[in-house]
Scaffold this motif. Structure first.
Motif, PDB file in Angstrom:
ATOM      1  N   PHE A   1      38.074  43.205  64.058  1.00 11.46           N
ATOM      2  CA  PHE A   1      38.954  42.220  64.696  1.00 11.46           C
ATOM      3  C   PHE A   1      38.414  41.821  66.064  1.00 11.46           C
ATOM      4  N   VAL A   2      37.952  42.790  66.838  1.00 14.63           N
ATOM      5  CA  VAL A   2      37.425  42.513  68.174  1.00 14.63           C
ATOM      6  C   VAL A   2      36.190  41.615  68.086  1.00 14.63           C
ATOM      7  N   VAL A   3      35.320  41.908  67.123  1.00 14.17           N
ATOM      8  CA  VAL A   3      34.098  41.114  66.967  1.00 14.17           C
ATOM      9  C   VAL A   3      34.431  39.698  66.519  1.00 14.17           C
ATOM     10  N   TYR A   4      35.441  39.557  65.661  1.00 12.72           N
ATOM     11  CA  TYR A   4      35.771  38.234  65.121  1.00 12.72           C
ATOM     12  C   TYR A   4      36.668  37.424  66.057  1.00 12.72           C
ATOM     13  N   LEU A   5      37.247  38.056  67.062  1.00 10.09           N
ATOM     14  CA  LEU A   5      38.189  37.385  67.955  1.00 10.09           C
ATOM     15  C   LEU A   5      37.640  36.109  68.589  1.00 10.09           C
TER      16      LEU A   5
ATOM     17  N   LEU B   1      29.398  34.965  66.970  1.00 13.82           N
ATOM     18  CA  LEU B   1      29.029  36.314  66.548  1.00 13.82           C
ATOM     19  C   LEU B   1      29.880  36.808  65.380  1.00 13.82           C
ATOM     20  N   GLY B   2      31.180  36.555  65.415  1.00 16.85           N
ATOM     21  CA  GLY B   2      32.086  37.104  64.415  1.00 16.85           C
ATOM     22  C   GLY B   2      31.819  36.611  63.008  1.00 16.85           C
ATOM     23  N   SER B   3      31.559  35.326  62.859  1.00 17.35           N
ATOM     24  CA  SER B   3      31.338  34.768  61.515  1.00 17.35           C
ATOM     25  C   SER B   3      30.105  35.382  60.866  1.00 17.35           C
ATOM     26  N   GLY B   4      29.001  35.404  61.595  1.00 15.31           N
ATOM     27  CA  GLY B   4      27.779  35.980  61.050  1.00 15.31           C
ATOM     28  C   GLY B   4      27.932  37.452  60.736  1.00 15.31           C
ATOM     29  N   THR B   5      28.648  38.180  61.615  1.00 15.71           N
ATOM     30  CA  THR B   5      28.830  39.615  61.402  1.00 15.71           C
ATOM     31  C   THR B   5      29.612  39.893  60.125  1.00 15.71           C
ATOM     32  N   LEU B   6      30.683  39.147  59.886  1.00 18.74           N
ATOM     33  CA  LEU B   6      31.483  39.371  58.683  1.00 18.74           C
ATOM     34  C   LEU B   6      30.709  39.024  57.413  1.00 18.74           C
ATOM     35  N   ILE B   7      29.897  37.980  57.471  1.00 20.78           N
ATOM     36  CA  ILE B   7      29.079  37.628  56.307  1.00 20.78           C
ATOM     37  C   ILE B   7      28.071  38.730  56.006  1.00 20.78           C
ATOM     38  N   TYR B   8      27.430  39.235  57.051  1.00 18.72           N
ATOM     39  CA  TYR B   8      26.474  40.330  56.857  1.00 18.72           C
ATOM     40  C   TYR B   8      27.181  41.600  56.374  1.00 18.72           C
ATOM     41  N   LEU B   9      28.376  41.864  56.889  1.00 15.13           N
ATOM     42  CA  LEU B   9      29.133  43.036  56.448  1.00 15.13           C
ATOM     43  C   LEU B   9      29.427  42.960  54.956  1.00 15.13           C
ATOM     44  N   ALA B  10      29.828  41.782  54.506  1.00 16.22           N
ATOM     45  CA  ALA B  10      30.103  41.614  53.082  1.00 16.22           C
ATOM     46  C   ALA B  10      28.848  41.862  52.250  1.00 16.22           C
ATOM     47  N   ALA B  11      27.698  41.414  52.750  1.00 17.55           N
ATOM     48  CA  ALA B  11      26.446  41.627  52.023  1.00 17.55           C
ATOM     49  C   ALA B  11      26.057  43.109  52.021  1.00 17.55           C
TER      50      ALA B  11
END
Length: 299
Positions: free
Chosen positions: A115-119, A177-187
């Protein structure tokens, strides 16, 4: 029930199913055509015309392109755009991947940290940019206050030609940062755990596991994100528009910002369209080369 009747019933169900699917697809296609294809077609047409939207348009051929080429800000705008893209790839492309790896390895507070990263993504872009405007204040800004606490000299940030463009890259990286991080997390979560266990049994350390397991397994998404990163960063506008106004000394004027100036400051919307067509051609050529190279690598 005869075989013919059964086939007719199956065909009818298939037709109804396809009609429903095409109905949902048509809505998306209509929106895409109206908001994407239609403006692109008009952009190309207007780039070859001279019009004020009152009198009938006059076809002027390549005159708008010649005007844009002769502008003293044309070359610096392209240079700044390419430099911004390169810096964004160095700073902003790898950071979300590293953050995703760290979050994926954590066992506690994972949801909170996500949540903090995606904020920043949930904040309106203008709010994020204006927040950094305070961070970059020469006298009372957060960054120079920290530097002063470390007995380091204060930086000009947005007021120096040496740091202005880098400062914009930092803002862009933080906001996306948040969008890219969540996409990479899903991968990362699709990678079988057995691969890491086998690597550990072979004595591989954490960096070896990342290099030999994580990166190869996420190669496709890394390639896609690279393409999206280049396309997005070459269209940078909000950061120079709100933070620097293209300064100091035109060091942060980008192609899209110059398009805005032509259309709304210079009253030459056709010149702005000509610049847009140039940018579209550059991105199209890059995308074509990139897709061909990535296809050859996958095969």
């Amino acid at each position: 029930m005869t075989t013919l009747t059964i086939r007719r019933a199956q065909r009818g169900r298939a037709i109804r199913r396809n009609i429903t699917a095409y109905g949902f697809l048509s809505g998306a296609l209509i929106c895409f055509a109206f908001f994407s294809w239609y403006p692109m077609v008009w952009e190309i047409i207007l780039s070859f015309q001279q019009t004020n939207f009152v009198d009938p348009p006059v076809w002027v051929g390549l005159e708008n392109f010649r005007t844009v080429f002769a502008d003293s800000a044309f070359a610096p705008a392209w240079l700044n755009t390419v430099t911004f893209t390169a810096l964004a790839l160095v700073i902003g492309y790898g950071v979300p991947f590293v953050v995703a790896i760290v979050l994926n390895e954590l066992r506690h507070c994972r949801a909170y940290l996500r949540f903090v990263v995606y904020l920043p993504v949930m904040l309106p872009p203008a709010v994020g940019v204006l927040l950094f405007q305070w961070f970059y204040e020469p006298e009372t800004g957060l960054f120079n206050t920290i530097l002063g606490g470390l007995n380091l000299p204060a930086l000009g940030w947005l007021n120096s030609t040496d740091t202005a463009l880098v400062s914009l890259v930092i803002v862009s990286t933080w906001m996306n940062l948040g969008s890219g991080t969540l996409i990479y997390l899903a991968a990362l979560q699709t990678i079988p755990g057995e691969l890491y266990e086998a690597a550990e049994l072979d004595g591989a350390g954490i960096f070896q596991r990342i290099w030999h397991v994580t990166i190869p397994q996420t190669k496709l998404i890394l390639l896609v994100m690279l393409l999206l990163q280049v396309i997005a960063t070459m269209q940078v506008f909000i950061e120079p528009f709100l933070l620097t106004g293209g300064g100091p000394e035109n060091s942060t004027v980008t192609v899209v910002y110059l398009m805005y100036q032509y259309a709304f400051n210079f009253g030459n919307i056709n010149g702005g369209n000509a610049l847009g067509v140039m940018l579209m051609i550059v991105l199209l050529v890059f995308s074509t080369i990139y897709l061909r190279v990535s296809r050859e690598n996958r095969s």
